[in-house]
Design a protein around this motif. Sequence first.
Motif, PDB file in Angstrom:
ATOM      1  N   SER A   1     -36.192  11.480  49.013  1.00  0.00           N
ATOM      2  CA  SER A   1     -36.708  11.774  47.676  1.00  0.00           C
ATOM      3  C   SER A   1     -36.682  13.271  47.423  1.00  0.00           C
ATOM      4  O   SER A   1     -36.665  14.082  48.351  1.00  0.00           O
ATOM      5  CB  SER A   1     -38.130  11.226  47.510  1.00  0.00           C
ATOM      6  OG  SER A   1     -38.984  11.748  48.512  1.00  0.00           O
TER       7      SER A   1
ATOM      8  N   HIS B   1     -29.642   9.858  41.918  1.00  0.00           N
ATOM      9  CA  HIS B   1     -29.594   8.401  41.953  1.00  0.00           C
ATOM     10  C   HIS B   1     -28.259   7.903  42.494  1.00  0.00           C
ATOM     11  O   HIS B   1     -28.200   6.867  43.174  1.00  0.00           O
ATOM     12  CB  HIS B   1     -29.851   7.840  40.559  1.00  0.00           C
ATOM     13  CG  HIS B   1     -31.291   7.862  40.165  1.00  0.00           C
ATOM     14  ND1 HIS B   1     -31.732   7.599  38.886  1.00  0.00           N
ATOM     15  CD2 HIS B   1     -32.414   8.121  40.893  1.00  0.00           C
ATOM     16  CE1 HIS B   1     -33.049   7.687  38.838  1.00  0.00           C
ATOM     17  NE2 HIS B   1     -33.489   8.005  40.039  1.00  0.00           N
TER      18      HIS B   1
ATOM     19  N   ARG C   1     -34.548   9.043  45.462  1.00  0.00           N
ATOM     20  CA  ARG C   1     -35.585   8.956  44.431  1.00  0.00           C
ATOM     21  C   ARG C   1     -35.885  10.345  43.880  1.00  0.00           C
ATOM     22  O   ARG C   1     -35.844  11.335  44.613  1.00  0.00           O
ATOM     23  CB  ARG C   1     -36.879   8.376  45.015  1.00  0.00           C
ATOM     24  CG  ARG C   1     -36.830   6.888  45.288  1.00  0.00           C
ATOM     25  CD  ARG C   1     -38.120   6.411  45.937  1.00  0.00           C
ATOM     26  NE  ARG C   1     -39.295   6.726  45.134  1.00  0.00           N
ATOM     27  CZ  ARG C   1     -39.713   6.005  44.088  1.00  0.00           C
ATOM     28  NH1 ARG C   1     -39.040   4.946  43.706  1.00  0.00           N
ATOM     29  NH2 ARG C   1     -40.804   6.350  43.442  1.00  0.00           N
TER      30      ARG C   1
ATOM     31  N   ASP D   1     -38.227   8.536  38.561  1.00  0.00           N
ATOM     32  CA  ASP D   1     -38.794   7.408  39.305  1.00  0.00           C
ATOM     33  C   ASP D   1     -40.316   7.498  39.370  1.00  0.00           C
ATOM     34  O   ASP D   1     -40.994   6.479  39.524  1.00  0.00           O
ATOM     35  CB  ASP D   1     -38.218   7.378  40.726  1.00  0.00           C
ATOM     36  CG  ASP D   1     -36.719   7.147  40.727  1.00  0.00           C
ATOM     37  OD1 ASP D   1     -36.290   6.091  40.233  1.00  0.00           O
ATOM     38  OD2 ASP D   1     -35.978   8.025  41.207  1.00  0.00           O
TER      39      ASP D   1
ATOM     40  N   THR E   1     -45.204   7.510  46.041  1.00  0.00           N
ATOM     41  CA  THR E   1     -44.027   7.724  45.184  1.00  0.00           C
ATOM     42  C   THR E   1     -42.861   8.308  45.955  1.00  0.00           C
ATOM     43  O   THR E   1     -41.736   8.332  45.457  1.00  0.00           O
ATOM     44  CB  THR E   1     -44.362   8.661  44.002  1.00  0.00           C
ATOM     45  OG1 THR E   1     -44.680   9.978  44.507  1.00  0.00           O
ATOM     46  CG2 THR E   1     -45.520   8.122  43.191  1.00  0.00           C
TER      47      THR E   1
END
Length: 409
Positions: free
Chosen positions: A275, A320, A325, A362, A408
């Motif tokens: 991420s 992506h 993420r 996201d 997250t």
Amino acid sequence: MARRVLSVFLAVVLGLGLTAPPALANQGLWTATWSAAMQRPTVGFAPNWSEKGFDDQTVRQVVRTSVGGASARVRLSNVFGAKPLRIKGATIARTSEGAAVRPGSVRPLTFRLSRSVEIPVGGELVSDPAPLLVAPLERLTVTLYLAEPTGPATAHVFGTTTTYRASGDHVADLGASAFTEKTTSWFYLSGVEVAGAPRRDGVVTFGDSITDGAAATVDGFTTYPDELAERLGGKRPVLNTGIGGNRVLNDSTCLGERAGKRFQRDVLDRPGVRSVIVLEGINDIGMSEVPGEEPCVLPNPRVSAAELIAGHLELVKRAHAKGIRVIGATMLPFKGAGYFTERGEAVRDEVNTWIRTSGVYDAVLDLDRVVADPADPDSLRPAYDSGDRLHPNDTGYRAMAAAVDLATL
């Protein structure tokens, strides 16, 4: 069970300083544990050694890991060099105090089994594995001996950790006495990686000086990425690829390439990334409001919210495409900062609203509301303000890290 066996096997093989078999080379066994975004040689807004470079000098640089591993290697960059970079010798060791390293921990770094290496202009390479067991949240010292004139040096200008320099070859020194010069920039060192079981859970913090850690305590490891690594307890990599003064839309000779131009090198190419937290745009807004001919700021055309949003959309799309993420962080309040204007505030508000509501990201990290003054939401909370009305202090950075919803990531 298979993963554990593979991990033990690697600990033995890499612990002996051997190269992993080719069949294992592309299985994600290396994870970045520390990083710095590279920049062109420049004095910028603070003195450093990048423009002049080095000649018969040893550079000793301290980093702090986020995760540990069975072995270590370093990533060196000559991406902005004007000539091939020749490194005569290099070591990695556990840090003691200042420029001193811990006895018994010094390991020579080799490159295809050679103690010296040449990195071509525009190139980057990783060292062979060094047999050093690395702990999470541990300080490591990487030392480079540069015997020949390097010319201007690829660097990360606004570091928050002291770098040391000595005349002559001192790569294997335990003590600090030879290292009589200091700065707070990193040179050539773009990453430290550790070996272990395959993993893909790294977090890249991508942004400008607020991510970089401007105004944080030097050698205190109190930037918001450092504080996030602390929250994660050394269980997930956290990589800081902030650059002071960086922008989404425009390059700078002093303040790094624009976000979209450096995103591949500083995010997508890092091993083990899951991420990325994007916190960019306040310099596009503020610098476009500043008149004058300051070279580090130019070019500084007026920017609109639509242009900034398009720049953010490009980053999300590219992340992506790599299965990464993307968490969008809202820009912090900046009322009272040197480049604040009401027009700029309107652009910030519009972009922040888009980050919160568009659904493109996201997840959203609403740092604007975390650090805003309840009595004046366009300003930083006084308890979090470093004094320039733009950059948080150590307490503010800790609050930013505490606001990250770990789910997250």
